[in-house]
Design a protein around this motif. Structure first.
Motif, PDB file in Angstrom:
ATOM      1  N   SER A  51       0.817  -1.210   0.000  1.00 42.47           N
ATOM      2  CA  SER A  51       0.000   0.000   0.000  1.00 42.47           C
ATOM      3  C   SER A  51       0.855   1.265   0.000  1.00 42.47           C
ATOM      4  O   SER A  51       0.385   2.355  -0.320  1.00 42.47           O
ATOM      5  CB  SER A  51      -0.912   0.010   1.223  1.00 42.47           C
ATOM      6  OG  SER A  51      -0.149   0.011   2.419  1.00 42.47           O
ATOM      7  N   ALA A  52       2.120   1.117   0.377  1.00 36.34           N
ATOM      8  CA  ALA A  52       3.077   2.222   0.378  1.00 36.34           C
ATOM      9  C   ALA A  52       4.465   1.602   0.445  1.00 36.34           C
ATOM     10  O   ALA A  52       4.621   0.411   0.742  1.00 36.34           O
ATOM     11  CB  ALA A  52       2.837   3.164   1.564  1.00 36.34           C
ATOM     12  N   GLY A  87      -2.612   2.865   2.346  1.00 36.17           N
ATOM     13  CA  GLY A  87      -1.297   3.372   2.725  1.00 36.17           C
ATOM     14  C   GLY A  87      -1.284   4.787   3.249  1.00 36.17           C
ATOM     15  O   GLY A  87      -0.241   5.300   3.671  1.00 36.17           O
ATOM     16  N   ILE A 183       5.777  -1.779   5.828  1.00 29.67           N
ATOM     17  CA  ILE A 183       5.743  -1.658   4.368  1.00 29.67           C
ATOM     18  C   ILE A 183       7.158  -1.903   3.848  1.00 29.67           C
ATOM     19  O   ILE A 183       8.127  -1.815   4.601  1.00 29.67           O
ATOM     20  CB  ILE A 183       5.218  -0.270   3.918  1.00 29.67           C
ATOM     21  CG1 ILE A 183       6.067   0.852   4.547  1.00 29.67           C
ATOM     22  CG2 ILE A 183       3.747  -0.098   4.290  1.00 29.67           C
ATOM     23  CD1 ILE A 183       5.686   2.250   4.093  1.00 29.67           C
TER      24      ILE A 183
END
Length: 664
Positions: A51-52, A87, A183
């Motif tokens: 997501s990031a 994110g 992440i």
């Protein structure tokens, strides 16, 4: 949720690991100038689900002399790309720092906070800078504050950058550097410069290889107008393309297993300079805690329930355990738990006036109650399993977030209690408190470490009789006994169910049949034992001359627990437990066993996981006994293949059928 069902619930979670693949992305080390590649990026190829992603993280830790005192300075710079809606939370930044309210005036200060969002709009790069009024500070605990900010104008596609500096008076303490995050990380760099006056053991841990370089250097410090020359050790760690540290149901705190660098303080010597006293050992932490009015002071308060205890005759009860149990039960009747864990205390009168308490309030009051009747009890400080492990070699209060009560039953036996545990008992603690490392703090004496995972394991014992009919239908009755932590989990599951019918319905899924009748004893009593009695019925597959029935009713596992071929993280189980099931199958008249599962057993090399199956057929009865035991709660990722195979074999065994054939 009881011990048996806990494994079954967790079996539905599929563990995943993200492999590193594809072309490496070149890091951009220039802050304030995100590249076109970074701005245009829509997916991180090595982890398309991310997501990031952290594009660049630069951390430097070094020493300076300010106001004639050594300070530890840490500069942090981070750049993150937001790839999906999920994110966006990465734009919410929280930085903890220490600012003690009593005792030493030493503190940490966060300065130079800046944050910028970069967006590509109509082919142009726009910058949105955070203003000072967007930075907030709040109190987290007695000595820990939080600096919080949100990078403005962040949306999917945004590149965010932020930086800050932490200045610390605690020159004997260097923060642990975590290379990994929740992440992926493209590039992370850590530079650590330690003057020759300070002696640290610097150690790197983690599953992913990093680049490491150690060099000698020189530093000049200005002390009282004089120039101080010294050599230094300069460490540089670089991590590239780190996978996301994804937590799951088999890890309490993933950061415990991150790629990280820790610096353990050993000593310091600066010729001709005087320093304030500092915390160098856990013994010093013990003294600091017991001298603090909001910790040690709370252990020495008067008993707020003195009259109630006298009326109940608790002081004259037979032995220590009986007195403790009665005091524990009385306190639980007086106050509801607010669901929070805490470390520092309030006055007992304030707690009783508020009418609700956190676990620290409960435990301080219990210590006061026991002291009043001559029972020796101490606080046992810890960090909950979801909060992270205590760095044993880094004595510090800031890693502690709660405590339980240790009671001396005699010269050699100590029992442990969390007085807020609504379904608990003596030596029955909620799983999140079952840490390997907790410290017993003793006034005016040396404390010591205890392993709370060594308490007696949870036990679930089931005895059932099942009567089979020629059409494949069956009916039976069973007695289920939950002991210790298994009783706590059963009570919690009952409490959390929508109603008793919902609980019984879920119990039927565990049995593998319809529950027709249900009763229980002990659930509402203050006891480490709960018993259930049930009647049940169901239908097995049948033909004109065969019956096919799974003989493993109440089995603790219906499918393999782990699915992924590889795993980055260790495997942590919630608590030690044993499930024992004894089943007697009464065969229909005129039927005999044609096929049945073979007796089998399997144990991991360390003996920490095991299961055993025994089959004993006779003309009218087939006796089935199986056990499942967890005695080791932590396995490294290197053991994953063996653990995966263990549960695959166990699930395969429990799927085998008992085949009955009609005679003639």
């Amino acid at each position: 949720m009881n011990a048996m069902r806990l494994i079954m619930v967790w079996a539905c979670f599929c563990l995943s690991i993200v492999p590193i693949m594809g072309q490496e992305m070149e890091p951009n080390l220039k802050f304030g100038k995100p590249t076109n590649q970074e701005l245009a990026m829509t997916v991180y190829e090595p982890d398309p689900d991310a997501s990031a992603v952290v594009l660049c993280s630069l951390t430097q830790t070094y020493y300076e002399v300010r106001n004639n005192s050594f300070k530890v300075i840490t500069d942090v710079k981070t750049r993150i790309k937001i790839l999906k809606e999920e994110g966006l939370d990465n734009a919410n930044i929280t930085v903890p720092y220490e600012e003690r309210e009593s005792g030493t005036r030493m503190k940490e200060v966060i300065t130079g906070v800046k944050a910028t969002a970069y967006n590509m709009e109509n082919g142009e790069v726009t910058k949105s800078k955070m203003t000072n009024d967007m930075v907030f500070r709040e109190k987290y605990s007695k000595d820990i504050k939080l600096l919080k900010f949100t990078v403005p104008q962040t949306k999917v596609g945004t590149v965010i950058e932020y930086l800050y500096t932490k200045e610390s008076d605690f020159y004997y303490s260097i923060d642990t550097w975590y290379a990994q995050r929740s992440i992926p990380v493209v590039y992370a760099s850590y530079k650590l410069v330690i003057p020759e006056y300070f002696k640290f053991n610097v150690a790197e841990t983690g599953a992913n290889p990093t680049e490491r370089k150690i060099e000698s250097g020189a530093i000049n410090f200005n002390v009282s107008g004089s120039l101080l020359h010294c050599s230094s050790d300069e460490y540089h760690f670089i991590a590239r393309n780190l996978p996301a540290l994804k937590s799951d149901k088999f890890v309490w705190n993933a950061s415990d297993f991150s790629n990280k660098v820790e610096a353990e303080f050993r000593s310091f010597e600066v010729p001709g300079l005087f320093y304030e006293n500092y915390t160098a050992s856990w013994s010093d932490i013990d003294k600091q805690l017991m001298s603090d009015s909001e910790f040690g002071g709370c252990c020495k308060r008067s008993n707020p329930l003195k009259q109630e205890m006298q009326a109940a005759g608790i002081a004259s009860m037979g032995d220590v355990r009986e007195k403790v149990a009665a005091s524990f039960a009385l306190l639980r009747q007086k106050l509801p738990w607010n669901g929070k864990y805490a470390f520092w205390g309030k006055s007992a009168s304030q707690v009783l006036k508020e009418g609700t308490a956190n676990n620290a309030d409960f435990n301080f009051i219990l210590i006061n109650m026991l002291s009043d009747i001559g029972v020796t009890a101490y606080p046992v400080v810890l960090s909950t399993r979801d909060h992270g492990r205590i760095p044993f070699s880094h004595p510090t209060i800031k890693n502690l977030n709660t405590f339980v009560v240790g009671v001396l039953e005699n010269d050699s036996t100590m029992s442990f209690i969390d007085a807020s545990a609504e379904q608990g008992y003596i030596n029955v603690l909620p799983p999140k408190l079952l840490v390997e490392q907790a410290r017993v703090v003793i006034p005016k004496s040396e404390g010591f470490w205890v392993n709370l995972q060594e308490m007696p394991r949870a036990e679930t014992t089931i005895r059932a009789m099942v009567k089979l009919s020629s059409d494949g239908s069956f009916e039976g009755n069973a007695k289920i006994k939950y002991e210790r932590l298994a009783a706590l989990m059963m009570r919690e599951e009952y409490r959390d169910a929508a109603d008793s019918s919902a609980y019984v319905s879920e119990l039927g899924k565990t049995v593998g049949a319809q529950v027709d009748g249900y009763s229980q004893t002990g659930r509402d009593q203050f006891t480490p034992l709960v018993e259930e009695t049930i009647t049940f019925s169901g239908k097995a597959d049948a033909t004109a001359d065969h019956i096919y029935v799974n003989p493993f009713l109440f089995r603790p596992l219906k499918e393999a627990l782990f699915k992924a071929e590889k795993r980055n993280l260790p495997v942590e189980f919630p608590y030690k437990q044993q499930v024992t099931v004894n089943l007697l199958f009464q065969l229909p008249e005129g039927y005999a066993v044609e096929e049945m599962p073979q007796g089998t057993s399997m144990t991991t090399k360390d003996g920490g996981l095991s299961y055993t199956v025994r089959m004993n057929p006779s003309p009218q009865i087939v006796a089935v006994k199986f056990t499942f035991t967890i005695d080791n709660l932590l396995y490294s990722q290197l053991d994953y293949s063996n653990i995966k195979t263990f549960f695959e074999n166990m699930a395969a065994t429990f799927s085998e059928m008992l085949v009955l054939k009609k005679n003639g």
